[in-house]
Scaffold this motif. Structure first.
Motif, PDB file in Angstrom:
ATOM      1  N   TYR A 299      -0.835  -5.073 -14.425  1.00 20.18           N
ATOM      2  CA  TYR A 299       0.037  -5.278 -13.263  1.00 20.18           C
ATOM      3  C   TYR A 299      -0.229  -4.171 -12.252  1.00 20.18           C
ATOM      4  CZ  TYR A 299       3.047  -1.330 -14.587  1.00 20.18           C
ATOM      5  OH  TYR A 299       3.524  -0.076 -14.878  1.00 20.18           O
ATOM      6  N   LEU A 300       0.217  -4.385 -11.017  1.00 23.85           N
ATOM      7  CA  LEU A 300       0.144  -3.365  -9.971  1.00 23.85           C
ATOM      8  C   LEU A 300       1.558  -3.040  -9.509  1.00 23.85           C
ATOM      9  CD1 LEU A 300      -2.601  -3.953  -7.234  1.00 23.85           C
ATOM     10  CD2 LEU A 300      -2.282  -1.936  -8.665  1.00 23.85           C
ATOM     11  N   ASP A 301       1.773  -1.817  -9.058  1.00 22.47           N
ATOM     12  CA  ASP A 301       3.079  -1.456  -8.514  1.00 22.47           C
ATOM     13  C   ASP A 301       3.228  -1.927  -7.075  1.00 22.47           C
ATOM     14  OD1 ASP A 301       4.348   0.397 -10.681  1.00 22.47           O
ATOM     15  OD2 ASP A 301       2.256   0.988 -10.530  1.00 22.47           O
ATOM     16  N   LEU A 302       2.138  -1.843  -6.312  1.00 19.83           N
ATOM     17  CA  LEU A 302       2.192  -2.246  -4.904  1.00 19.83           C
ATOM     18  C   LEU A 302       0.837  -2.795  -4.488  1.00 19.83           C
ATOM     19  CD1 LEU A 302       3.689  -2.266  -2.126  1.00 19.83           C
ATOM     20  CD2 LEU A 302       2.886   0.088  -1.803  1.00 19.83           C
ATOM     21  N   PHE A 303       0.847  -3.919  -3.792  1.00 19.08           N
ATOM     22  CA  PHE A 303      -0.376  -4.548  -3.297  1.00 19.08           C
ATOM     23  C   PHE A 303      -0.167  -4.859  -1.823  1.00 19.08           C
ATOM     24  CE2 PHE A 303      -3.564  -8.225  -3.524  1.00 19.08           C
ATOM     25  CZ  PHE A 303      -4.663  -7.380  -3.672  1.00 19.08           C
ATOM     26  N   LEU A 304      -1.120  -4.461  -0.996  1.00 21.23           N
ATOM     27  CA  LEU A 304      -1.000  -4.608   0.453  1.00 21.23           C
ATOM     28  C   LEU A 304      -2.159  -5.403   1.038  1.00 21.23           C
ATOM     29  CD1 LEU A 304      -0.331  -0.814   1.292  1.00 21.23           C
ATOM     30  CD2 LEU A 304       1.388  -2.552   0.746  1.00 21.23           C
ATOM     31  N   ILE A 305      -1.904  -6.138   2.122  1.00 14.90           N
ATOM     32  CA  ILE A 305      -2.998  -6.653   2.948  1.00 14.90           C
ATOM     33  C   ILE A 305      -3.513  -5.457   3.748  1.00 14.90           C
ATOM     34  CG2 ILE A 305      -3.650  -8.174   4.843  1.00 14.90           C
ATOM     35  CD1 ILE A 305      -1.535 -10.133   3.982  1.00 14.90           C
ATOM     36  N   HIS A 306      -4.786  -5.131   3.615  1.00 17.45           N
ATOM     37  CA  HIS A 306      -5.299  -3.867   4.156  1.00 17.45           C
ATOM     38  C   HIS A 306      -5.253  -3.789   5.685  1.00 17.45           C
ATOM     39  CE1 HIS A 306      -8.180  -0.406   2.902  1.00 17.45           C
ATOM     40  NE2 HIS A 306      -7.340  -0.012   3.811  1.00 17.45           N
ATOM     41  N   ALA A 307      -5.399  -4.911   6.349  1.00 17.11           N
ATOM     42  CA  ALA A 307      -5.346  -4.930   7.816  1.00 17.11           C
ATOM     43  C   ALA A 307      -5.106  -6.358   8.281  1.00 17.11           C
ATOM     44  CB  ALA A 307      -6.644  -4.385   8.420  1.00 17.11           C
ATOM     45  N   PRO A 308      -4.556  -6.533   9.489  1.00 23.18           N
ATOM     46  CA  PRO A 308      -4.278  -7.883   9.984  1.00 23.18           C
ATOM     47  C   PRO A 308      -5.531  -8.640  10.414  1.00 23.18           C
ATOM     48  CG  PRO A 308      -3.667  -6.269  11.637  1.00 23.18           C
ATOM     49  CD  PRO A 308      -4.033  -5.494  10.399  1.00 23.18           C
ATOM     50  N   TRP A 309      -6.666  -7.955  10.439  1.00 22.25           N
ATOM     51  CA  TRP A 309      -7.944  -8.535  10.848  1.00 22.25           C
ATOM     52  C   TRP A 309      -9.064  -7.822  10.086  1.00 22.25           C
ATOM     53  CZ3 TRP A 309      -7.895  -3.669  12.025  1.00 22.25           C
ATOM     54  CH2 TRP A 309      -6.898  -3.127  12.833  1.00 22.25           C
ATOM     55  N   PRO A 310     -10.247  -8.447   9.967  1.00 18.25           N
ATOM     56  CA  PRO A 310     -11.364  -7.742   9.338  1.00 18.25           C
ATOM     57  C   PRO A 310     -11.694  -6.483  10.149  1.00 18.25           C
ATOM     58  CG  PRO A 310     -11.841 -10.084   9.567  1.00 18.25           C
ATOM     59  CD  PRO A 310     -10.603  -9.820  10.366  1.00 18.25           C
ATOM     60  N   TRP A 311     -12.066  -5.402   9.456  1.00 12.64           N
ATOM     61  CA  TRP A 311     -12.344  -4.141  10.150  1.00 12.64           C
ATOM     62  C   TRP A 311     -13.478  -4.277  11.155  1.00 12.64           C
ATOM     63  CZ3 TRP A 311      -8.848  -0.655  10.392  1.00 12.64           C
ATOM     64  CH2 TRP A 311      -7.955  -0.460   9.335  1.00 12.64           C
ATOM     65  N   ASN A 312     -14.407  -5.190  10.891  1.00  7.82           N
ATOM     66  CA  ASN A 312     -15.519  -5.361  11.846  1.00  7.82           C
ATOM     67  C   ASN A 312     -15.197  -6.366  12.954  1.00  7.82           C
ATOM     68  OD1 ASN A 312     -15.546  -7.648  10.303  1.00  7.82           O
ATOM     69  ND2 ASN A 312     -17.740  -7.632   9.859  1.00  7.82           N
ATOM     70  N   GLU A 313     -13.956  -6.881  12.945  1.00 10.51           N
ATOM     71  CA  GLU A 313     -13.502  -7.786  14.012  1.00 10.51           C
ATOM     72  C   GLU A 313     -12.075  -7.417  14.409  1.00 10.51           C
ATOM     73  OE1 GLU A 313     -15.037 -12.101  13.617  1.00 10.51           O
ATOM     74  OE2 GLU A 313     -14.716 -11.424  11.540  1.00 10.51           O
ATOM     75  N   MET A 314     -11.858  -6.150  14.686  1.00  7.69           N
ATOM     76  CA  MET A 314     -10.511  -5.668  15.013  1.00  7.69           C
ATOM     77  C   MET A 314      -9.926  -6.436  16.197  1.00  7.69           C
ATOM     78  SD  MET A 314     -10.957  -1.561  14.446  1.00  7.69           S
ATOM     79  CE  MET A 314      -9.271  -1.177  14.903  1.00  7.69           C
TER      80      MET A 314
END
Length: 276
Positions: free
Chosen positions: A104-119
């Motif tokens: 299990y994980l304690d916390l899982f996040l979406i890393h960014a609202p867009w791909p880093w190479n398409e900010m």
């Protein structure tokens, strides 16, 4: 280092240690393993990693070899920024568990609202799909809390409006000179905990003359002033280092900054990452 054992309480009642040990830019293998091992040895009980950091395996090994019971360590990882599908999120989460060798994980996040190479790319639909998968994993008990990273108020509103679920955490760049006041106010209003990554502004803020002067007045280091600032602002700092002396120093922030001095730090509005 009493603060390392203190916690915030997330909106769902889960406790999260007030300071986390960050592993961004810490290479996999010996360096990541030893850094996490040193942090745990010196009292940290909150470790932050991500699929994109490519060091989950070493982080997991260090936690396992510490012999500290798994339930006593709060571990965060993140969904790679380019994964914006329901199935992709489910598969990535399983891969993260396998890399860490956890169930299990304690916390899982979406890393960014867009791909880093398409900010800036419009990924509203994809963020909803990915978060829908995370909600299912959360409800199944595979994750204790779920959230986002680098999300603006509009990005979070999109999640809430489509899924009727308020993320527990938003992890953002937050430090003296870049305190993202609009997002800060929004998240506090929604009872979303802000995690402050790069509390030292990747080291640049250590050079600020105001911070240096204040550190001398408090008989603290500039790093300790910067980390304590994040605590005073009600955020959760994630300092990182590969040097044991600094790992220890970064956890020694059991002091208070006077309101008048906080006001001075708040008035620094020049992002230190732009400095030479």
């Amino acid at each position: 280092m009493k603060l390392l054992t203190e916690t915030y309480v997330l909106s769902n009642g889960v406790e999260i240690p007030k300071i986390g040990f960050g592993t961004w830019q810490v290479p996999d293998g010996k360096i990541a393993y030893e850094s996490v091992s040193m942090a745990l040895k010196n009292g940290y009980r909150h470790i932050d990693t991500a699929e994109a950091y490519k060091n989950e395996k070493s982080v997991g090994h260090a936690i396992k070899d510490s012999k500290i019971p798994r339930e006593e360590i709060f571990v965060t990882s993140k969904l790679h920024s380019h994964i914006k599908t329901y199935e992709g999120a489910k598969e990535a989460f399983q891969k993260t568990l396998e890399e860490l060798e956890f169930d299990y994980l304690d916390l899982f996040l979406i890393h960014a609202p867009w791909p880093w190479n398409e900010m800036g790319k419009d990924c509203r639909e994809g963020n909803v799909e990915a978060f829908k998968a995370m909600i299912e994993l959360y409800k199944a008990g595979k994750i204790k809390a779920i959230g986002v990273s680098n999300f603006s108020p509009a990005d979070i509103d999109n999640i809430i409006e489509h899924l009727n679920f308020v993320p527990h955490v938003n992890q953002i760049a937050f430090f003296v000179g870049h305190n993202q006041s609009e997002t800060d106010v929004y998240c506090k209003d929604k009872n979303i905990l802000i995690e402050a990554y790069s509390p030292l502004a990747i080291g640049h803020a250590l050079k600020n003359p105001v911070v240096i002067k204040m550190a001398k007045a408090y008989d603290k280091t500039p790093a300790q002033i910067l980390i304590r600032y994040c605590i005073e602002k009600g955020t959760l700092p994630l300092p990182k280092s590969t040097h044991e002396s600094r790992i220890i120093e970064n956890g020694q922030v059991d002091f208070e900054i006077k309101k008048s001095d906080l006001d001075i730090l708040d008035q620094i509005d020049d992002d230190p990452r732009k400095w030479n």
